[in-house]
Design an enzyme around this catalytic site. Structure first.
Site, PDB file in Angstrom:
ATOM      1  N   PRO A 170      32.606  50.459  29.689  1.00 10.13           N
ATOM      2  CG  PRO A 170      34.226  50.729  31.305  1.00 10.13           C
ATOM      3  CD  PRO A 170      33.978  50.084  29.985  1.00 10.13           C
ATOM      4  CD  GLU A 171      28.256  53.125  26.000  1.00 11.10           C
ATOM      5  OE1 GLU A 171      27.385  53.994  25.880  1.00 11.10           O
ATOM      6  OE2 GLU A 171      28.232  52.057  25.367  1.00 11.10           O
TER       7      GLU A 171
END
Length: 268
Positions: A2-3
């Site tokens: 996750p960014e």
DNA sequence: CCCGGAACCTGAAGGC
DNA sequence: TGCCTTCAGGTTCCGG
């Protein structure tokens, strides 16, 4: 992993399920994921608190609680937050039990993610730099951030104290879009190049949010669905495959121990 | 202040 | 088939 676009998607899709719900209790299967306070204080401090808001800052998720304070989650490499009523999926490290019988399952195979309960979110978020999608993020700001940094531009893009939310995949994609080699010293970029990079960053992040994030590994949306942003990647995780612009094989080199994908012909 | 490297983790993938 | 090594990477911490 996750960014910003993945965390933004999780925030958007989790929000309708959790806001105005009350947390009955939290189960921790891996207590070391709790950064603060002590487990005893955490359990007593989190129970019977109503969630009044959910927001994202950088790659952090912030659950605002009534009576002040908030629960802050970081998914790091492999974390997901899944909403469900049935038994927890494999690798669930924590369960947030809500008052309607639903749960938030914190699934995290690699145990890198963490939770913390704090009175003021600023104590955690103050280290973060500017939000790249905010109107305050201008080419001038980016140029000034690069000004004193001779480290590779790729490494500087990953510095959360400058820009919050950029990770390995989107740094590679933005550098490709801007036609900039990831190893270039940041302070060596011209104003024109910085302007291109600024625009590329926004474009890449915005489009990835539109595609609900990239499911390269263990990223799932709260309902269990995957995102589709990875199918639009042009260089990230595409080592050896042809550059979409010129056909040259995409190269992979380590920069600060992180795999960096780029086109050796298009990115000077 | 700036920079780079180790540590934290464990599943997946590759080598022999 | 199976054991062993290596890799993946966001953040924090530490030393130069």
């Amino acid at each position: 992993m996750p960014e910003l676009p993945e965390v933004e998607t999780i925030k958007n899709e989790l929000l309708p399920h959790v806001v105005w719900r009350t947390i009955k209790s939290v189960t921790l299967y891996w207590e070391r994921m709790l950064r603060q306070p002590s487990p005893a204080e955490f359990y007593s401090g989190i129970s019977e608190r109503k969630i009044t808001g959910l927001s994202r800052r950088g790659k952090y998720l912030v659950f605002k609680l009534d009576g002040g304070g908030c629960l802050i989650a970081h998914l790091k490499m492999s974390g997901s937050l899944l909403i469900g009523r049935d038994s927890p999926p494999e690798y669930t490290r924590a369960i947030i039990h809500l008052d309607d019988g639903s749960n938030i399952f914190f699934r995290d195979p690699r145990k890198f993610g963490n939770l913390q309960l704090v009175k003021d979110s600023v104590t955690v978020l103050c280290k973060l730099g500017i939000e790249p999608l905010s109107p305050d993020f201008t080419p001038e700001i980016l140029y000034d951030s690069f000004n004193k940094r001779k480290a590779p531009v790729k490494a500087v893009l990953l510095d959360q104290s400058l820009i919050a939310g950029i990770g390995n995949m989107y740094a590679d994609e933005a550098l490709f879009t801007a036609g900039i080699h990831p190893s270039r010293p940041a302070n060596n970029l011209s104003r024109t190049e910085v302007k291109r990079l600024h625009s590329a960053l926004r474009d890449v992040l915005q489009k990835a949010i539109g595609n609900k994030g990239a499911s390269v590994n263990t990223y799932f949306r709260p309902g269990g669905e995957q995102g589709t942003a990875h199918s639009h990647f042009r260089v990230a995780h595409r080592g050896g495959k042809p550059c979409p612009a010129c056909g040259t094989p995409i190269q992979r080199i380590p920069i600060r121990h992180r795999g960096s994908y780029f086109c050796p012909k298009c990115q000077a």
